[in-house]
Design a protein around this motif. Structure first.
Motif, PDB file in Angstrom:
ATOM      1  N   LEU A 118      41.796  42.614  37.737  1.00  0.00           N
ATOM      2  CA  LEU A 118      42.790  43.074  38.698  1.00  0.00           C
ATOM      3  C   LEU A 118      42.154  44.072  39.659  1.00  0.00           C
ATOM      4  O   LEU A 118      41.128  44.709  39.346  1.00  0.00           O
ATOM      5  CB  LEU A 118      43.966  43.727  37.966  1.00  0.00           C
ATOM      6  CG  LEU A 118      44.681  42.848  36.938  1.00  0.00           C
ATOM      7  CD1 LEU A 118      45.774  43.652  36.243  1.00  0.00           C
ATOM      8  CD2 LEU A 118      45.260  41.605  37.594  1.00  0.00           C
ATOM      9  N   THR A 165      41.861  35.176  40.649  1.00  0.00           N
ATOM     10  CA  THR A 165      42.475  36.278  41.373  1.00  0.00           C
ATOM     11  C   THR A 165      42.570  35.917  42.850  1.00  0.00           C
ATOM     12  O   THR A 165      41.578  35.505  43.465  1.00  0.00           O
ATOM     13  CB  THR A 165      41.650  37.565  41.204  1.00  0.00           C
ATOM     14  OG1 THR A 165      41.539  37.865  39.810  1.00  0.00           O
ATOM     15  CG2 THR A 165      42.321  38.728  41.913  1.00  0.00           C
ATOM     16  N   VAL A 171      47.382  37.152  40.536  1.00  0.00           N
ATOM     17  CA  VAL A 171      46.596  36.232  39.715  1.00  0.00           C
ATOM     18  C   VAL A 171      47.351  34.910  39.588  1.00  0.00           C
ATOM     19  O   VAL A 171      48.522  34.886  39.199  1.00  0.00           O
ATOM     20  CB  VAL A 171      46.326  36.827  38.312  1.00  0.00           C
ATOM     21  CG1 VAL A 171      45.580  35.816  37.440  1.00  0.00           C
ATOM     22  CG2 VAL A 171      45.526  38.112  38.436  1.00  0.00           C
ATOM     23  N   SER A 396      36.543  35.558  44.472  1.00  0.00           N
ATOM     24  CA  SER A 396      36.964  36.946  44.281  1.00  0.00           C
ATOM     25  C   SER A 396      35.726  37.834  44.205  1.00  0.00           C
ATOM     26  O   SER A 396      34.680  37.415  43.718  1.00  0.00           O
ATOM     27  CB  SER A 396      37.777  37.082  42.990  1.00  0.00           C
ATOM     28  OG  SER A 396      36.992  36.720  41.879  1.00  0.00           O
TER      29      SER A 396
END
Length: 891
Positions: A118, A165, A171, A396
């Protein structure tokens, strides 16, 4: 196609799969190579020491502090390859010191699960097998506290989780295995709210498929297994529209392939399985054109390889399974030159936890090796420089925290640049950076050494981190471990003695083997979405009711959007997915909502509840009408009708009802069937029809021709005649006419009456008389005689005694007079030539077209003279009829 499929996904039966690999799968290496070989200097694999646990199929996630979190997995299998020991533990790898450190454990042991980093620096752990089912449970790892906490569960349980992500930090989880079949459901996690939201479902169910985030933010899902077969289709997810759309398909069916984003923005997909054999081919997807192109061949076929885009612009593919088992081989893909070999791992490795590091190295931890499940790890050195921004090739990127080591005596600054570390910064065990930026100066102490100086113990239960005195020896090495037996504090401290740290939220600490061991952290989540859960260091858990109207979720989007009311999550209005079309199938996915209506196959029934308007069937997704049923059963003993619910109804006629059956001219009904009984009497009692019976048509009553004599049953009419098949009556009273002008003729049933008209003027037919009158006997008597010889009627009849009598003689006169009278009678009645002969009256017959009336069987005999009549009354004063003088010549 359930053949060992879940064995691969799930780990069950892994040993059997590997044993069969050599014979069941075809090695494609012998089929040749494409492109130009490039033999760059091979990379180097180095040892990364051993983990605390053996791990197969764990997750590995790069943290923003440069360390790698490796969590869960399978620790042991039985002889059939079924996982017998699931792991809840997790550990951290430090690339600088190349050491492993245990961290907090998950609440749920799991493997074949997923993980995603995250933007907050935390790690989302998703689903997987929990030894009972494919769970929907979610846990969140916080690097600051080194602990896991429960998160909001997904809308559906999933194994073999594919997650990526998104650019927004959310997500995406798509597809996977539900425990029963492959899934097409997808959902998105929002770290800001902790909530899951279902997306529009994928166009196909997918399992063992890679998810790759493209440069424009879209996500590519390629190939996989649909629950029955390997597929080659691909589709794209657009977060701005929340929709999946199909794109070009690969040239080869692939499941268990690896994928990486190239610097050009295209996507490389490597190896896999095509339902028959492991694959050595690779393909490249062009997002602009939506098409695929072949990308050469690897040196060996690979199923489930690990694939990473390196900072050098090349792609590393390693491990996985080959036809001979898990592989130690590794190779590089250069978009300009194709595939080339690189350094091999120390040992074969399949399904490890792997991750790209800030140094450009690649970590491979655990997995399945030649001897079973591994606990050791290796690092691949690509020769790339250290970086504070790491992009693992899935679209990502992770920016390292300030202070994260990005080289020897170098660390990431607040701007994300790799800058020299401050002098004295730790750069290894018992070493620090000197002012020149070299890692040389010995450290005064380093807790990472893990040794204990018994002289520093004060009799309290302590942890290793509390002992900070002199763990390093001169020269930058750790002291050797102390003899635990000489540290009596470890033996004398009572097990379980509380050693609280004053924080109720991190658990109840107690002494364990001489150490103050932390207890389990308080789980303050009451699983009530309508409470705000928190923990107070002094008071412990606090669960506060949220405001009414706050959105909440029970994980099922099909029952509507829930809101909180008085601390309870109240359901909303369920989704209405039915489109009202009987020829489409609609359903609601708890995570994705209403499905796109799917047309039923042509010919599928779509009844409207009325059986009388036909059997409706589906055509091209619409209900087409049908012809109404023909309820006529051709059975004369049933009454046929149609009932909307039951369709055709045949009610039996009462037994004994007359009917017609084949080859019979009459029958009666019995139990609704025509059969038995006496033949019907076809006589319709009509003298003007000919009655007969036809085996097919039954009774036939054909009309006689007009003019045929008949009897209408009335004795006072006649003669009667047939007209249009009906007996028409003749003249009233005609049957009693006695041809006497001196009588009034009447009819009374079967009897005739003749009333004498006394004194009534009449004509006796004699030209020699005049002023004729009826006498009391009913005779017409002349009053005077006319001997002139004239005859008003031309007959020449005279009374006896006249001169002509003498000339003709009595016999001749009688004959002439008889003929004359007959002629007169016929003329008077106006029916010349139409009288019945005396013979016909006597025989009781009359002729019809030359045939006798009794030639028609079954008819009632009807003739004019058959009625009872009075005998001809004798006339008083008989006359003789004398011919005229000129009559002789006429004879």
């Amino acid at each position: 196609m359930q053949r060992a499929k879940w064995v691969v996904v799930f780990g069950a039966g892994l040993a059997a799969m590997l044993a069969a690999a050599g014979s069941a799968c075809v090695d494609e290496a012998s089929s040749g190579r494409t492109g130009t070989a490039s033999f760059a200097l091979p990379g180097v694999w180095e040892s990364a020491r051993t983990m605390a646990d053996t791990r197969y199929q764990p997750t590995a996630t790069l943290l923003r502090n440069g360390r790698v979190l490796v969590a869960g997995g399978c620790a042991a299998v039985d002889t059939a390859g079924n996982c017998t020991t699931l792991l809840a533990t997790a550990e951290l790898f430090d690339p600088v010191s190349r050491t492993w450190t245990s961290t907090g454990s998950m609440a749920t042991a799991r493997y074949v699960h997923g993980a995603a980093a995250l933007l907050t620096g935390q790690v989302l752990i998703l689903g997987g097998w929990d030894d009972t089912e494919c769970t929907s449970d979610v846990e969140i790892y916080d690097p600051a506290s080194g602990t896991f906490s429960p998160g909001r569960p997904m809308g559906a349980g999933r194994c073999s989780v594919s997650a990526v992500t998104l650019a927004s930090g959310r997500v995406l989880v798509a597809g996977g295995w539900s425990g029963l079949d492959a899934m097409n459901a997808a959902e998105v996690y929002d770290p800001a709210t902790g909530a899951w939201t279902g997306t529009w479902p994928m166009t196909e169910a997918r399992l063992l498929h890679p998810l790759t985030r493209l440069g424009d933010g879209r996500v590519l899902a390629a190939g996989g297994f649909d629950g029955s077969w390997t597929i080659r289709s691909a589709e794209l997810y657009d977060a701005t529209t929340d929709r999946w759309t199909a794109t070009g398909s690969m040239s080869t069916w692939r499941e268990g392939a690896g994928a990486a984003l190239l610097p050009s923005g295209r996507v490389l997909v490597v190896g896999g399985f095509d339902d028959t054999s492991y694959l050595s081919t690779a393909e490249v997807y062009d997002p602009t054109a939506g098409t695929w192109a072949m990308a050469g061949r690897l040196s060996v076929s690979r199923y489930r390889p690990d694939v990473f885009a390196l900072p050098t612009g090349r792609v590393l593919a390693f491990g996985g399974w080959t036809p001979s088992g898990s592989s130690a081989l590794a190779e590089l893909y250069d978009p300009a030159t194709g595939w080339s070999p690189t350094g091999s791992m120390a040992g074969a490795r399949g399904a490890p936890g792997s991750e790209l590091l800030p140094s450009g190295m690649v970590l491979a931890a655990g997995g399945w090796g030649a001897g079973g499940i591994l606990d050791e790890a290796e690092l691949y050195d690509s020769g790339a420089p250290f970086s504070c921004r790491v992009c693992p090739g899935d679209g990502s990127c992770t920016t390292m925290e300030a202070g994260t080591a990005c080289g020897e005596c170098r660390a990431c600054d607040a701007a994300g640049a790799c800058a020299p570390s401050a002098p004295g910064a730790a750069c290894g065990l018992c070493r620090t950076c000197d002012p020149a930026g070299a890692c040389a100066n010995p450290a005064v102490d380093d807790a990472a050494c893990g040794t204990i100086d018994c002289g520093a113990l004060d009799g309290a239960c302590r942890t290793y981190s509390d002992l900070t005195a002199n763990r390093c020896l001169p020269g930058g090495v750790c002291k050797p471990p102390n003899d635990v037996a000489s540290c009596t504090i470890y033996l004398d401290t009572t097990e379980g003695t509380p050693c609280p740290d004053g924080d109720a939220c991190n658990g109840a600490e107690a002494c364990r083997a001489g150490l103050c061991a932390a207890g389990p952290a308080l789980d303050c989540n009451d699983d009530d979405p309508c409470t705000s859960d928190g923990c107070d260091a002094g008071a412990g858990c606090r669960n506060t009711t949220v405001a009414d109207g706050t959105a909440c979720s029970d994980g099922n989007g099909c029952n509507g959007w829930e809101t909180c009311l008085a601390g309870t999550c109240s359901p909303g209005t369920p989704l209405a997915c039915d489109d009202g079309n009987a020829c489409t199938v609609e359903w609601c996915d708890p995570a994705a909502g209403c499905s796109i209506p799917t047309p039923l196959p042509d010919g599928a029934p779509c009844p409207d509840g009325d059986a009388c308007n036909g059997d409706e069937r589906c055509e091209s997704g619409a209900c087409a009408p049908a012809a109404p049923p023909d309820c006529e059963d051709d059975e004369p003993c049933t009454t046929d009708s149609c009932d909307a619910a039951d369709g055709c109804v045949h009610e039996a006629a009462p037994d004994g009802t007359a009917c017609e059956a084949a080859d019979r001219c009459g029958a009666t009904c019995a139990a609704g069937v025509c059969g038995g009984g006496d033949p019907a009497d076809c006589d319709d009692d009509n003298p003007c029809t000919i009655d007969s019976c036809d085996p097919d048509d039954g009774c036939v009553n054909a009309a006689l021709r007009d003019g045929v004599a008949c009897d209408d049953g009335d004795d006072c009419t006649g003669p009667d005649e047939c007209v249009a098949g009906v007996c028409a009556p003749g003249e009233a009273g005609g049957m009693c006419d006695d041809d006497n002008p001196c009588t009034q003729d009447t009819c009374h049933g079967a009897d005739c009456g003749h009333e004498i008209l006394l004194g009534t003027a009449c004509d006796d037919g004699d030209p020699d008389t005049a002023n004729d009158l009826c006498d009391g006997t009913g005779a017409c008597v002349g009053q005077t005689h006319d001997d002139s010889g004239a005859s008003s009627d031309g007959c020449g009849c005279r009374a006896s005694g006249g001169s002509p009598g003498r000339a003709w003689g009595i016999p001749a006169l009688v004959a002439v007079a008889g003929a004359c009278c007959l002629w007169r009678r016929g003329r008077r009645r106006g029916e010349p030539g139409a009288r019945d002969t005396a013979e016909s009256r006597r025989s009781g017959r009359f002729r019809v077209d030359g045939a006798q009336a009794d030639d028609y069987p079954g008819k009632r005999r009807s003739y004019i003279s058959s009625r009872r009549r009075d005998s001809a009354r004798p006339r008083r004063g008989k006359r003789t009829c004398r011919p005229e003088p000129n009559a002789r010549s006429s004879l």
